[in-house]
Design a protein around this motif. Structure first.
Motif, PDB file in Angstrom:
ATOM      1  N   GLY A 265       0.790  -1.229   0.000  1.00 53.07           N
ATOM      2  CA  GLY A 265       0.000   0.000   0.000  1.00 53.07           C
ATOM      3  C   GLY A 265       0.821   1.277   0.000  1.00 53.07           C
ATOM      4  N   ILE A 266       2.114   1.172  -0.231  1.00 52.97           N
ATOM      5  CA  ILE A 266       2.980   2.357  -0.279  1.00 52.97           C
ATOM      6  C   ILE A 266       3.130   2.780  -1.735  1.00 52.97           C
ATOM      7  CG2 ILE A 266       5.339   3.200   0.146  1.00 52.97           C
ATOM      8  CD1 ILE A 266       5.366   1.130   2.504  1.00 52.97           C
ATOM      9  N   ASP A 267       2.997   4.069  -2.000  1.00 57.07           N
ATOM     10  CA  ASP A 267       3.078   4.600  -3.363  1.00 57.07           C
ATOM     11  C   ASP A 267       4.540   4.617  -3.797  1.00 57.07           C
ATOM     12  OD1 ASP A 267       2.593   5.755  -5.767  1.00 57.07           O
ATOM     13  OD2 ASP A 267       1.737   7.625  -4.994  1.00 57.07           O
ATOM     14  N   ALA A 268       5.043   3.473  -4.272  1.00 52.21           N
ATOM     15  CA  ALA A 268       6.461   3.322  -4.597  1.00 52.21           C
ATOM     16  C   ALA A 268       6.649   3.074  -6.086  1.00 52.21           C
ATOM     17  CB  ALA A 268       7.064   2.158  -3.802  1.00 52.21           C
ATOM     18  N   LEU A 269       7.720   3.652  -6.646  1.00 52.00           N
ATOM     19  CA  LEU A 269       8.036   3.523  -8.064  1.00 52.00           C
ATOM     20  C   LEU A 269       9.490   3.113  -8.241  1.00 52.00           C
ATOM     21  CD1 LEU A 269       6.438   6.865  -9.322  1.00 52.00           C
ATOM     22  CD2 LEU A 269       5.469   4.575  -9.610  1.00 52.00           C
ATOM     23  N   PRO A 270       9.816   2.298  -9.260  1.00 52.60           N
ATOM     24  CA  PRO A 270      11.213   1.959  -9.522  1.00 52.60           C
ATOM     25  C   PRO A 270      11.869   2.974 -10.449  1.00 52.60           C
ATOM     26  CG  PRO A 270       9.806   0.667 -10.953  1.00 52.60           C
ATOM     27  CD  PRO A 270       8.883   1.518 -10.111  1.00 52.60           C
ATOM     28  N   TYR A 271      13.192   3.101 -10.327  1.00 58.67           N
ATOM     29  CA  TYR A 271      13.955   3.981 -11.227  1.00 58.67           C
ATOM     30  C   TYR A 271      15.358   3.410 -11.379  1.00 58.67           C
ATOM     31  CZ  TYR A 271      15.754   8.309 -13.317  1.00 58.67           C
ATOM     32  OH  TYR A 271      16.298   9.254 -14.176  1.00 58.67           O
ATOM     33  N   HIS A 272      15.709   3.038 -12.619  1.00 65.36           N
ATOM     34  CA  HIS A 272      17.073   2.591 -12.895  1.00 65.36           C
ATOM     35  C   HIS A 272      17.328   2.727 -14.391  1.00 65.36           C
ATOM     36  CE1 HIS A 272      15.496  -1.182 -14.539  1.00 65.36           C
ATOM     37  NE2 HIS A 272      14.792  -1.345 -13.430  1.00 65.36           N
ATOM     38  N   ALA A 273      18.585   2.588 -14.792  1.00 64.06           N
ATOM     39  CA  ALA A 273      18.981   2.841 -16.175  1.00 64.06           C
ATOM     40  C   ALA A 273      18.420   1.813 -17.146  1.00 64.06           C
ATOM     41  CB  ALA A 273      20.505   2.877 -16.280  1.00 64.06           C
ATOM     42  N   GLY A 274      17.910   0.685 -16.636  1.00 66.75           N
ATOM     43  CA  GLY A 274      17.343  -0.334 -17.504  1.00 66.75           C
ATOM     44  C   GLY A 274      15.929  -0.020 -17.982  1.00 66.75           C
ATOM     45  N   LEU A 275      15.258   0.919 -17.338  1.00 65.17           N
ATOM     46  CA  LEU A 275      13.924   1.332 -17.776  1.00 65.17           C
ATOM     47  C   LEU A 275      14.059   2.263 -18.974  1.00 65.17           C
ATOM     48  CD1 LEU A 275      12.361   2.172 -14.290  1.00 65.17           C
ATOM     49  CD2 LEU A 275      12.032   0.085 -15.626  1.00 65.17           C
ATOM     50  N   ASP A 276      13.048   2.261 -19.853  1.00 66.58           N
ATOM     51  CA  ASP A 276      13.150   3.174 -20.998  1.00 66.58           C
ATOM     52  C   ASP A 276      13.027   4.616 -20.517  1.00 66.58           C
ATOM     53  OD1 ASP A 276      10.303   4.313 -21.544  1.00 66.58           O
ATOM     54  OD2 ASP A 276       9.962   2.172 -21.276  1.00 66.58           O
ATOM     55  N   ALA A 277      13.564   5.526 -21.302  1.00 70.40           N
ATOM     56  CA  ALA A 277      13.678   6.931 -20.887  1.00 70.40           C
ATOM     57  C   ALA A 277      12.326   7.548 -20.554  1.00 70.40           C
ATOM     58  CB  ALA A 277      14.372   7.740 -21.994  1.00 70.40           C
ATOM     59  N   ALA A 278      11.293   7.184 -21.326  1.00 72.84           N
ATOM     60  CA  ALA A 278       9.962   7.765 -21.086  1.00 72.84           C
ATOM     61  C   ALA A 278       9.425   7.350 -19.721  1.00 72.84           C
ATOM     62  CB  ALA A 278       9.001   7.337 -22.193  1.00 72.84           C
ATOM     63  N   MET A 279       9.609   6.067 -19.360  1.00 76.60           N
ATOM     64  CA  MET A 279       9.132   5.611 -18.049  1.00 76.60           C
ATOM     65  C   MET A 279       9.925   6.258 -16.926  1.00 76.60           C
ATOM     66  SD  MET A 279       8.700   1.743 -16.512  1.00 76.60           S
ATOM     67  CE  MET A 279       7.290   1.425 -17.583  1.00 76.60           C
ATOM     68  N   ARG A 280      11.247   6.369 -17.084  1.00 78.11           N
ATOM     69  CA  ARG A 280      12.050   7.036 -16.051  1.00 78.11           C
ATOM     70  C   ARG A 280      11.566   8.464 -15.842  1.00 78.11           C
ATOM     71  NH1 ARG A 280      16.571   4.913 -18.718  1.00 78.11           N
ATOM     72  NH2 ARG A 280      17.272   7.001 -19.296  1.00 78.11           N
ATOM     73  N   GLN A 281      11.264   9.148 -16.949  1.00 79.59           N
ATOM     74  CA  GLN A 281      10.809  10.529 -16.849  1.00 79.59           C
ATOM     75  C   GLN A 281       9.453  10.613 -16.151  1.00 79.59           C
ATOM     76  OE1 GLN A 281      12.792  13.222 -17.871  1.00 79.59           O
ATOM     77  NE2 GLN A 281      11.299  14.266 -16.581  1.00 79.59           N
ATOM     78  N   ARG A 282       8.547   9.673 -16.487  1.00 81.33           N
ATOM     79  CA  ARG A 282       7.229   9.672 -15.848  1.00 81.33           C
ATOM     80  C   ARG A 282       7.363   9.451 -14.342  1.00 81.33           C
ATOM     81  NH1 ARG A 282       5.689   6.504 -20.247  1.00 81.33           N
ATOM     82  NH2 ARG A 282       5.702   4.598 -18.985  1.00 81.33           N
ATOM     83  N   HIS A 283       8.202   8.502 -13.966  1.00 80.18           N
ATOM     84  CA  HIS A 283       8.377   8.216 -12.544  1.00 80.18           C
ATOM     85  C   HIS A 283       9.016   9.401 -11.823  1.00 80.18           C
ATOM     86  CE1 HIS A 283       8.138   3.544 -12.935  1.00 80.18           C
ATOM     87  NE2 HIS A 283       7.084   4.161 -13.412  1.00 80.18           N
ATOM     88  N   GLN A 284      10.011  10.012 -12.446  1.00 77.86           N
ATOM     89  CA  GLN A 284      10.642  11.171 -11.815  1.00 77.86           C
ATOM     90  C   GLN A 284       9.657  12.320 -11.676  1.00 77.86           C
ATOM     91  OE1 GLN A 284      14.807  12.283 -12.593  1.00 77.86           O
ATOM     92  NE2 GLN A 284      14.013  14.184 -13.422  1.00 77.86           N
ATOM     93  N   ASP A 285       8.857  12.547 -12.701  1.00 77.16           N
ATOM     94  CA  ASP A 285       7.869  13.633 -12.643  1.00 77.16           C
ATOM     95  C   ASP A 285       6.868  13.389 -11.522  1.00 77.16           C
ATOM     96  OD1 ASP A 285       9.086  14.902 -14.732  1.00 77.16           O
ATOM     97  OD2 ASP A 285       7.652  14.238 -16.263  1.00 77.16           O
ATOM     98  N   ARG A 286       6.420  12.137 -11.382  1.00 74.02           N
ATOM     99  CA  ARG A 286       5.470  11.835 -10.301  1.00 74.02           C
ATOM    100  C   ARG A 286       6.099  12.073  -8.939  1.00 74.02           C
ATOM    101  NH1 ARG A 286       2.494   7.008  -8.967  1.00 74.02           N
ATOM    102  NH2 ARG A 286       1.899   8.505  -7.382  1.00 74.02           N
ATOM    103  N   PHE A 287       7.350  11.655  -8.780  1.00 73.44           N
ATOM    104  CA  PHE A 287       8.048  11.854  -7.510  1.00 73.44           C
ATOM    105  C   PHE A 287       8.158  13.342  -7.181  1.00 73.44           C
ATOM    106  CE2 PHE A 287      12.109  12.556  -5.245  1.00 73.44           C
ATOM    107  CZ  PHE A 287      11.836  11.859  -4.086  1.00 73.44           C
ATOM    108  N   LEU A 288       8.486  14.151  -8.177  1.00 72.65           N
ATOM    109  CA  LEU A 288       8.673  15.583  -7.947  1.00 72.65           C
ATOM    110  C   LEU A 288       7.353  16.317  -7.740  1.00 72.65           C
ATOM    111  CD1 LEU A 288      11.467  16.377 -10.569  1.00 72.65           C
ATOM    112  CD2 LEU A 288      11.719  16.264  -8.093  1.00 72.65           C
TER     113      LEU A 288
END
Length: 622
Positions: A265-288
């Protein structure tokens, strides 16, 4: 000297950024750079480094000195900084790969016309012939006012985030010797600092070294038992609903931990260089942009992340050195409110980090320095005294017990592990003498504790003289002993032979009783438990804690309005207004625009852009 028509740095700070006074050494740094001096600035994360070059850039631009170029390694940082400057009414721009050809050409035209106050670009771009030709044109017309080199530790091979492209920035001094330069970093020990000076040719620069202390961060380091469950308890018990970053060493571990937290139930997202750039950007935007998101990441995520309300940074794997640990934990509590740095580490962490150093293609001298840096981090992890004293001492700063780390709050029980250490070393020696080969940690500990496993019996190790001599020691105690023996170099781990243990020249001092081994008792609890009732509330609520009930309603209404504005502008909410500014407005209960003047963080442009809307929101909440 600047022309008499130049604005004062303090007036720029007040008018543009909405602050009444500089903090700490900011005033001295800004004055020095405004008058054309070079500077090397070491200031902790959240200490206000950006203002140290943004204010001089504005002052010098208004005095007719032209454009400041900011060298920044990260696209995310450029976007947020430029967005914040636009909100404050400053002409800023960036040149990076996110721009279309037409957009980049437009920025370059504005640049050459001298219409930009601060231009952000990556080191790879700054040193290209095309960009240097543009700088030449500005310089010839007297329109090049300042170079700011952010994250300057990236230039040093001894730093924790070495980037070879930073080395080429020496061209700035060689080609534009009269243009002042300011290099900034939050993390550099003496060796790294010296390397920055030499690599960037800053021998004549004035050095400004602030305290490395972040008193609002509490430090806790625990021994790994069941790290995923330890992390889960830490987040649920102490930081439920709060933003945080969890660092893991591998991409696979990042995915596993993010999934585990999300299932709980924790709002957690993964982030690493193996994810495609669009997904990394989406996750970073949500975090910010969203509140309460936990980012589970490799060290690919972090540098340049300006989110002020990160309440915790957790490490499930040990970093390479104290600089990396300090830089990563420093991303917590940038707003000055209470925050936590939590790390779980174990024997395998020590083995893995040693192996990575030993197997790297680097030269012997470099490996030796890296081993020393790892040893310093191990000493911090094993410490039984104040963590902060150890941490600050590494950066050459003397301090006293902080009262805000696990060892200060709950002094650990210690025990003399010298006898256990000698028995462990003796067992490793006798096993090798008996079998002619080496074995791993689990097998050695089974022998010492008298555990007659199939493997022990198969090799006849139950007949060794040390078999069962350590029956009074728990496996946890022996793992602690072994960690420290590896840390001090008395035992080495052969990564090529299935992580087997071998004695070293350093073993002799311990075997002879010339070197004592003092260890902390193992503690199963991951931290100090739930946040104490009545203790500090390290959330947005802490900023608004002193508000009346009506003030709380105004604060909530302002936060909801800010979220809408941030979405419209595609910016993080804190770029519009920090929580502290909203709380000050809620407390003021303004009726007119003049009531808003003087509120910290509310500069002239923001007052003009948002003043009427703020009054409307406050009025509607009465």
């Amino acid at each position: 000297m600047l022309a008499t028509a130049s604005p004062s740095p303090l007036s720029v700070l007040h008018e543009v950024f909405g602050y009444e006074q500089f903090r700490g050494p900011q005033a001295a740094i800004v004055e020095h750079v405004c008058t054309g001096g070079d500077a090397l600035v070491l200031m902790p994360t959240g200490g206000g480094k950006s203002l140290c070059y943004q204010v001089p850039a504005i002052v010098r631009q208004r005095a007719g000195r032209g454009i400041a170029v900011v060298v920044s390694p990260l696209i995310a940082l450029m976007h947020d900084q430029v967005g914040a400057l636009h909100e404050a009414g400053v002409d800023a721009a960036f040149l990076n790969s996110t721009l279309s050809g037409a957009e980049a050409a437009d920025v370059e035209r504005r640049l050459l016309r001298g219409e930009v106050t601060l231009l952000y670009a990556a080191p790879e771009r700054v040193t290209t012939p095309r960009f240097l030709a543009q700088l030449d044109s500005l310089h010839e017309r007297g329109l090049l006012s300042l170079f700011a080199i952010d994250e300057a530790h990236c230039v040093s091979q001894w730093g924790h985030d070495f980037r070879p492209e930073y080395r080429a920035l020496t061209v700035l001094h060689e080609r534009y010797a009269g243009v002042p330069r300011i290099a900034l970093t939050a993390t550099a020990d003496a060796l790294t600092r010296q390397d920055i000076v030499e690599r960037l040719q800053l021998e004549q620069a004035r050095q400004f070294v602030s305290s490395f202390d972040r008193p609002n961060i509490s430090y806790t380091i625990v021994e790994k038992k069941d790290p995923s469950q330890q992390l889960l308890r830490f987040v649920q018990d102490e930081h439920e609903g709060e933003a945080g970053v969890v660092y893991c060493q591998s991409r696979k571990r990042v995915e596993e931990v993010a999934q585990m937290l999300a299932q709980q139930g924790i709002d957690a997202l993964p982030y690493h260089a193996g994810l495609d750039a669009a997904m990394r950007q989406r996750h970073q935007d949500r975090f910010l942009r969203d509140e309460g998101v936990v980012m589970v990441a490799t060290i690919a995520f972090g540098m340049g992340i300006d989110k002020p309300d990160v309440r915790f940074v957790a490490h499930l794997d040990m970093p390479k050195n104290i600089e990396g640990y300090y830089q990563e934990t420093g991303r917590a509590g940038r707003d000055g409110l209470p925050a936590a740095a939590w790390m779980a580490y174990g024997l395998q962490d020590v083995v893995n980090q040693r192996r990575m150093i030993d197997e790297s293609p680097a030269g012997a001298d470099f490996k030796q320095v890296m081993r020393g840096k790892l040893d310093a981090l191990l000493a911090l992890a094993e410490a039984t005294d104040c963590r902060r004293v150890r941490l600050l001492h590494y950066f050459g700063e003397v301090s006293g017990p902080c009262g805000n780390c696990d060892n200060c709050l709950n002094p650990p029980q210690v025990w003399d592990g010298t006898d256990a250490a000698r028995k462990l070393l003796s067992t490793i020696y006798r096993v090798q003498q008996h079998s002619g080969i080496t074995f791993g940690a689990g097998h050695i500990m089974d022998i010492l504790r008298g555990k007659a496993s199939d493997k022990v019996r198969q090799h006849g190790h139950d007949r060794l003289s040390t078999f069962g001599l350590g029956g009074g020691f728990s496996e946890t105690q022996l793992r602690g002993v072994l960690r420290q023996l590896i840390a001090v170099g008395a035992v080495s781990v052969d990564a090529q032979a299935f992580n087997t243990l071998q004695l070293t020249d350093g073993s002799r001092a311990v075997l002879r009783g010339e070197q004592t081994v003092t260890l902390r008792e193992g503690v199963a609890a991951p931290s100090g438990g739930r946040r104490r009732a009545g203790g500090p509330k390290p959330t947005a609520a802490a900023v608004a804690a002193g508000l009346t009930d009506d003030g709380q309603l105004r604060f909530a209404a302002l936060k909801a309005w800010r979220a809408e504005v941030a979405r419209e502008h595609n910016l993080p909410a804190y770029v519009i207004f920090h929580d502290a500014t909203l709380a000050a407005i809620a407390a003021q209960d303004p009726r007119t625009l003049s009531d808003l003047q003087g509120i910290s963080g509310l500069g002239a442009k923001k007052l003009q852009a948002y003043g009427e809307e703020v009054l409307r929101v406050v009025g509607a909440a009465r």
